[in-house]
Write a protein that holds these residues in place. Structure first.
Motif, short mmCIF file in Angstrom:
data_model
loop_
_atom_site.label_atom_id
_atom_site.label_comp_id
_atom_site.label_asym_id
_atom_site.label_seq_id
_atom_site.Cartn_x
_atom_site.Cartn_y
_atom_site.Cartn_z
N ILE A 147 7.26 7.54 5.04
CA ILE A 147 5.95 8.20 5.11
C ILE A 147 6.11 9.66 5.57
O ILE A 147 5.49 10.57 5.01
CB ILE A 147 4.99 7.42 6.04
N LYS A 174 7.48 11.61 2.68
CA LYS A 174 6.44 11.79 1.67
C LYS A 174 5.46 12.89 2.10
O LYS A 174 5.13 13.80 1.33
CB LYS A 174 5.71 10.45 1.47
N VAL A 188 4.65 16.41 0.27
CA VAL A 188 3.28 16.73 -0.14
C VAL A 188 2.80 18.01 0.53
O VAL A 188 2.18 18.87 -0.10
CB VAL A 188 2.32 15.55 0.17
N ARG A 241 1.37 21.14 -1.26
CA ARG A 241 -0.03 21.47 -1.00
C ARG A 241 -0.06 22.17 0.35
O ARG A 241 -0.22 21.52 1.38
CB ARG A 241 -0.87 20.18 -0.89
N GLU A 298 -6.21 12.16 2.63
CA GLU A 298 -5.78 11.00 1.82
C GLU A 298 -6.96 10.13 1.44
O GLU A 298 -6.98 9.54 0.36
CB GLU A 298 -4.76 10.18 2.61
N ALA A 346 -8.62 11.81 -1.46
CA ALA A 346 -7.82 11.70 -2.67
C ALA A 346 -7.73 10.25 -3.15
O ALA A 346 -7.25 9.99 -4.25
CB ALA A 346 -6.43 12.26 -2.42
N GLY A 347 -8.17 9.31 -2.32
CA GLY A 347 -8.13 7.90 -2.70
C GLY A 347 -6.78 7.25 -2.49
O GLY A 347 -6.56 6.12 -2.91
N THR A 348 -5.86 7.96 -1.82
CA THR A 348 -4.52 7.38 -1.63
C THR A 348 -4.43 6.57 -0.34
O THR A 348 -3.50 5.77 -0.19
CB THR A 348 -3.46 8.48 -1.58
N PRO A 354 -6.25 3.97 0.85
CA PRO A 354 -6.22 2.51 0.68
C PRO A 354 -4.88 2.02 0.12
O PRO A 354 -4.40 0.97 0.53
CB PRO A 354 -7.35 2.23 -0.31
N THR A 355 -4.30 2.78 -0.81
CA THR A 355 -3.01 2.38 -1.38
C THR A 355 -1.93 2.38 -0.30
O THR A 355 -1.16 1.44 -0.16
CB THR A 355 -2.58 3.35 -2.51
N LEU A 356 -1.92 3.48 0.49
CA LEU A 356 -0.92 3.59 1.56
C LEU A 356 -1.07 2.44 2.54
O LEU A 356 -0.09 1.81 2.93
CB LEU A 356 -1.10 4.94 2.27
N SER A 381 -14.10 8.62 8.39
CA SER A 381 -15.31 8.27 7.64
C SER A 381 -16.55 8.93 8.24
O SER A 381 -17.66 8.48 7.99
CB SER A 381 -15.46 6.76 7.60
N GLU A 430 -10.20 2.03 -6.85
CA GLU A 430 -10.26 2.92 -5.69
C GLU A 430 -8.90 3.23 -5.06
O GLU A 430 -8.79 4.12 -4.23
CB GLU A 430 -11.22 2.40 -4.62
N MET A 431 -7.86 2.49 -5.49
CA MET A 431 -6.53 2.79 -4.94
C MET A 431 -5.81 3.77 -5.84
O MET A 431 -5.37 3.43 -6.94
CB MET A 431 -5.74 1.51 -4.81
N LYS A 432 -5.67 5.00 -5.35
CA LYS A 432 -5.06 6.04 -6.18
C LYS A 432 -3.62 6.28 -5.73
O LYS A 432 -3.22 5.92 -4.63
CB LYS A 432 -5.87 7.33 -6.02
N ALA A 450 0.28 14.84 -5.80
CA ALA A 450 1.28 15.88 -5.52
C ALA A 450 2.71 15.36 -5.63
O ALA A 450 3.65 16.09 -5.38
CB ALA A 450 1.04 16.47 -4.14
N PHE A 485 8.55 5.99 -3.59
CA PHE A 485 7.92 5.94 -2.26
C PHE A 485 7.37 4.56 -1.96
O PHE A 485 7.69 3.96 -0.93
CB PHE A 485 6.81 6.99 -2.16
N PHE A 486 6.55 4.01 -2.88
CA PHE A 486 5.94 2.71 -2.60
C PHE A 486 6.98 1.60 -2.56
O PHE A 486 6.87 0.66 -1.77
CB PHE A 486 4.82 2.42 -3.60
#
Lengths: 200, 220, 196
Positions: free
Chosen positions: B14, B17, B21, B25, B79, B82-84, B86-88, B158, C74-76, C80, C89-90
């Motif tokens: 992490i 990453k 990033v 950015r 994050e 950007a919607g990332t 929840p994935t993370l 939030s 919703e999971m993007k 970058a 990474f994942f």
């Protein structure tokens, strides 16, 4: 309970006006101390009450606990403002300045900031589940700073504030009448707080 | 033990990453640096650079605090937007996310400090008498700021109006670092004797903030 | 075979009640379709099953030690990072190191060309992003798959590839597929209709 509180409060106010001797060289207005000490006490009690209910919420997910935590904070915020204002008036009378970042003034000001931050956070989160969680976490996070402030602040700032009623030497340096009225007013304010917390 | 090893791997992944990033950015990092530079220039200009050490150390920490606010507030929210997030959160352990973010925040605050402190000293024509104390104070201060800042950033993810909210929430919980840091920085500038107890206090408070952040993050 | 168990689960968002005392047994080894009108709680059921959200009351029990992967709107992924960096990474988060050959193979399975992996994901088309998400799911080799309209933005070739992968994986996985698309429903072994 409400009636008892009204009678008790009236009796204390009467005692302050008629029985308590004027404080030497400070005049009648200095009797504001009987307002300052109880409100400060309740402000601190409310802070820990709020944290206690916050912990209870995180453990049980019971939204009643969240509501009580929020109510304690709202009451605490009112009491801390009253206490700070009355303290500043007393400070002006005794030391000639409303504010001097005395350790106790600093600590109570931090309490204002924490209460303000907590209530702002609540108003900034729309989702009630998220709001309950984040505000409980902030409540507990902020309560942890208090013991450190109690240690650190006196190292940084010189104090003019009178010793607490029960000071380190264990002796009470106060007129008996004054002491009794002061203790009664603290009890009265605490009961008032409890009653306001129970109001549904 | 095995889960602990996995978690460390996740933390490293992490941090790496986030590093990649934030290089691609640069907005958050650049905003933080420019905020600090602007504030330093404004203060130095308006005082002609003549300020006594006590005020100077207070100014330095105020700049670091608010610059950190500009750079750190979006740690989770960027994050989330950007919607990332929840994935993370799905693929990584919660504690790994917290500590990965915390280390990344600390690294960006250190790079901020490496840039702003020399600039600040030059613009105010100040000398550091005790370099070691200066570095130790800055490091201890930044560790606490990162721990509290990361949890606060998670809390405000939030929330609305988070730009204003972040420093409001962060200040009371970092005050026990702020106060000793200012007096120790003053001692480092003047070379006067300092209170070793304050350093110990900062260390203890840092440790407590990290622990508390770790425990409380699980409830979010 | 293992299963995800919902016991007496209740959940609402504000006044919107999604589940009331729901009890469900989602068995593995098959593709379970979750269908229902908008707002019936398809995505919510998936999130509960993946422990992404917690119920207000009741419990969701997952088999010990199973890992979760998802393809949901919703999971993007990271814009970058390049396609390959996202995958790596994942996979790394789940303790897996991907060789270039493995990445190439994953690309072939989801229909992403090799050169797409060197492009930042923010420059991907919607369909390419969907394929990359699916590649992540395959790369981490999760035991529980949460698929929310996984082929919504795909062309026929993409759908064909996804369906093949899902059908091939089904015997060893617990797969939940939330959808209202007739073709997606068609590959399910069992269908749960919401509201329960």
């Amino acid at each position: 309970m409400n009636k008892i509180l009204i009678v008790l409060t009236a009796a204390i106010v009467a005692a302050i006006i008629f029985f308590v001797p004027p404080i030497r060289g400070l005049g009648e207005l200095a009797k504001i101390i009987f307002f300052h000490v109880p409100t400060a006490w309740v402000a601190v009690i409310a802070f820990f009450t709020g944290a206690w209910y916050a912990a209870k919420f995180l453990r049980t997910n019971d939204f009643t606990a969240d509501e009580l935590s929020a109510r304690a904070a709202k009451l605490g915020f009112v009491f801390v403002l009253l206490s700070t204002a009355s303290g500043a008036i007393f400070s002006k009378l005794t030391w000639g300045a409303y504010w001097n970042w005395d350790p106790r003034q600093t600590t109570i000001f931090v309490l204002i900031l924490i209460y303000g931050a907590y209530l702002t956070l609540r108003s900034a989160v729309a989702d009630e589940k998220v709001r309950a969680k984040v505000s409980a976490v902030y409540s507990l996070f902020s309560v942890l700073t208090v013991p450190f402030l109690v240690f650190i602040v006196p190292r940084m700032f010189f104090s003019l504030h009178p010793e607490p009623v029960l000071n380190s030497s264990g002796r009470v340096q106060m007129d008996t009448v004054v002491l009794i009225v002061l203790i009664a007013s603290v009890i009265d304010a605490t009961l008032l707080f409890v009653q306001l917390m129970r109001r549904s | 033990m095995k889960s602990f090893v996995c978690r460390c791997e996740q933390v490293v992944a992490i941090v790496r990453k986030d590093f990649v990033v934030s290089l691609r950015r640069r907005a958050a990092l650049a905003a933080m640096m420019m905020f600090a530079l602007t504030a330093t220039a404004a203060l130095s200009l308006s005082t002609s650079g003549v300020v006594e050490p006590k005020i100077l150390s207070a100014l330095l920490w105020v700049i670091i605090f608010f610059a950190a606010g500009a750079g750190v507030a979006g740690t989770f929210d960027d994050e989330a937007q950007a919607g990332t997030l929840p994935t993370l959160k799905l693929y990584a352990d919660a504690q790994a996310v917290l500590f990965g973010k915390m280390i990344h925040v600390l690294a960006s605050l250190i790079s901020l400090t490496v840039f702003i402190v020399p600039t600040f000293l030059i613009l105010f024509d100040a000398d550091v008498a005790d370099g070691l104390l200066m570095v130790a104070t800055l490091l201890l201060g930044l560790i606490g700021l990162s721990a509290a800042g990361t949890l606060t950033a998670a809390l405000t993810t939030s929330a609305v109006a988070k730009g204003g909210l972040f420093p409001i929430l962060l200040f009371p919980v970092t005050l026990p670092i702020f106060l000793p840091a200012i007096s120790l920085t003053e001692a480092a500038l003047t070379g006067a004797a300092f209170d070793g107890g304050s350093l110990v206090m900062m260390m203890m408070f840092d440790a407590m903030l990290v622990t508390a952040a770790s425990i409380l993050y699980d409830y979010l | 075979m293992t299963a995800i168990e919902f016991r007496d689960v209740s959940l609402s968002f504000g006044r919107r009640e999604i589940f009331r005392h729901a009890t469900l047994n989602l068995r593995g080894g098959r593709v379970i379709g979750v269908v229902g009108a908008n707002g019936a709680g398809k995505s919510t059921l998936l999130k509960l099953a993946g422990k992404i959200i917690a119920p207000d009351a009741g419990t969701v029990a997952l088999p010990e030690g199973l890992t979760i992967g998802a393809v949901t709107p919703e999971m993007k992924l990271y814009g970058a990072l390049t396609g390959a960096e996202n995958l790596a990474f994942f996979a790394r988060l789940r303790g897996k190191v991907l060789s270039p050959e493995k990445i190439f193979e994953l690309g072939r399975r989801v229909g992403l060309e090799a050169q797409a992996f060197d492009v930042l994901a923010e420059n991907f088309s919607t369909g390419m992003r969907q394929r990359l998400k699916f590649a992540v799911l395959l790369a981490v080799d999760a035991d529980i798959w949460l698929l929310d309209e996984p082929t919504a933005n795909l062309d026929d070739d993409g759908r064909e590839k996804f369906f093949t992968e899902i059908r091939d994986a089904a015997p060893d996985k617990i797969i939940l597929l939330a959808t209202n698309d007739a073709t997606e429903v068609g590959i399910c072994d069992e269908v749960i209709r919401l509201p329960l």
